[in-house]
Design a protein around this motif. Structure first.
Motif, short mmCIF file in Angstrom:
data_model
loop_
_atom_site.label_atom_id
_atom_site.label_comp_id
_atom_site.label_asym_id
_atom_site.label_seq_id
_atom_site.Cartn_x
_atom_site.Cartn_y
_atom_site.Cartn_z
N UNK A 73 0.82 -1.21 0.00
CA UNK A 73 0.00 0.00 0.00
C UNK A 73 0.85 1.27 0.00
N UNK A 74 2.19 1.10 0.07
CA UNK A 74 3.08 2.26 0.09
C UNK A 74 3.28 2.85 1.46
N UNK A 75 2.97 2.08 2.51
CA UNK A 75 3.18 2.55 3.88
C UNK A 75 4.46 1.97 4.45
N UNK A 76 5.15 2.76 5.23
CA UNK A 76 6.37 2.30 5.89
C UNK A 76 5.99 1.30 6.97
N UNK A 77 6.62 0.13 6.93
CA UNK A 77 6.36 -0.90 7.94
C UNK A 77 7.49 -1.00 8.96
N UNK A 78 8.67 -0.57 8.54
CA UNK A 78 9.83 -0.66 9.43
C UNK A 78 10.88 0.32 8.96
N UNK A 79 11.49 1.00 9.94
CA UNK A 79 12.60 1.90 9.64
C UNK A 79 13.68 1.66 10.68
N UNK A 80 14.83 1.20 10.21
CA UNK A 80 16.00 1.02 11.06
C UNK A 80 16.98 2.13 10.71
N UNK A 81 17.50 2.81 11.72
CA UNK A 81 18.46 3.89 11.51
C UNK A 81 19.76 3.49 12.19
N UNK A 82 20.80 3.34 11.38
CA UNK A 82 22.12 2.98 11.88
C UNK A 82 22.93 4.26 12.01
N UNK A 83 23.53 4.45 13.19
CA UNK A 83 24.17 5.71 13.56
C UNK A 83 25.67 5.49 13.71
N UNK A 84 26.46 6.47 13.26
CA UNK A 84 27.90 6.45 13.54
C UNK A 84 28.06 6.71 15.04
N UNK A 85 28.38 5.66 15.77
CA UNK A 85 28.42 5.74 17.23
C UNK A 85 29.41 6.75 17.78
N UNK A 86 30.58 6.84 17.19
CA UNK A 86 31.60 7.77 17.69
C UNK A 86 31.13 9.22 17.52
N UNK A 87 30.54 9.52 16.36
CA UNK A 87 30.05 10.88 16.12
C UNK A 87 28.89 11.22 17.07
N UNK A 88 27.98 10.27 17.26
CA UNK A 88 26.84 10.51 18.15
C UNK A 88 27.32 10.69 19.59
N UNK A 89 28.25 9.86 20.01
CA UNK A 89 28.78 9.96 21.37
C UNK A 89 29.45 11.31 21.59
N UNK A 90 30.21 11.78 20.62
CA UNK A 90 30.87 13.09 20.73
C UNK A 90 29.83 14.21 20.81
N UNK A 91 28.77 14.11 20.01
CA UNK A 91 27.72 15.13 20.03
C UNK A 91 27.06 15.18 21.41
#
Length: 147
Positions: free
Chosen positions: A122-140
């Motif tokens: 139907x064109x609906x999002x069923x799942x969204x996984x977001x992979x993050x650069x851990x070192x950059x996120x931790x520094x932020x």
């Protein structure tokens, strides 16, 4: 010799999920949790792969996205790669956020991310996984004073 293509020609040759991606991207740009959730299936799942638990269902998603926009009211993205499959897309991007550090000084944070998004018939999002650069996120987060 290259030829410019018209918008109609581009639309005719674009991947079938391009319109779904465009609507999703516009919803995220609007910072409107309800607009984003409307593009998700009732049992959709969002999973930020940073140690957080998955979020399931439209009501929980709306609450979660409201929290994201409260924490990051001024964020945008730099788009890098977008790849489509039959019922999914993979989007490589960099979050660019205007934030305040623990000393009260403004700074710009940059965190590389990759979204893997599944879409139903139907064109609906069923799942969204977001992979993050851990070192950059931790520094932020360290600069923000968030543990």
């Amino acid at each position: 010799m290259s030829q410019a293509i018209t918008a109609a020609e581009h639309a005719a040759t674009a991947h079938p999920l391009q319109a779904v991606f465009d609507a999703s991207h516009a919803a995220w740009e609007s910072n409107d949790p309800q607009r984003i959730v409307a593009l998700n299936s009732p049992d959709a799942m969002f999973w930020m792969r940073d140690g957080s638990a998955p979020v399931r269902g439209r009501e929980a998603l709306a609450k979660h996205y409201a929290g994201v926009f409260a924490r990051f009211p001024h964020f945008g993205w730099e788009m890098h790669r977008l790849m489509f499959g039959d019922d999914f897309w993979v989007f490589e991007w960099t979050m660019v956020a205007e934030l305040t550090d623990k000393a009260g000084e403004a700074f710009t944070a940059r965190v590389d991310m990759v979204d893997v998004v599944n879409v139903d018939a139907a064109g609906l999002v069923t799942r969204k996984d977001v992979y993050v650069d851990g070192a950059q996120a931790q520094a932020m987060y360290a600069r923000m004073g968030v543990g």
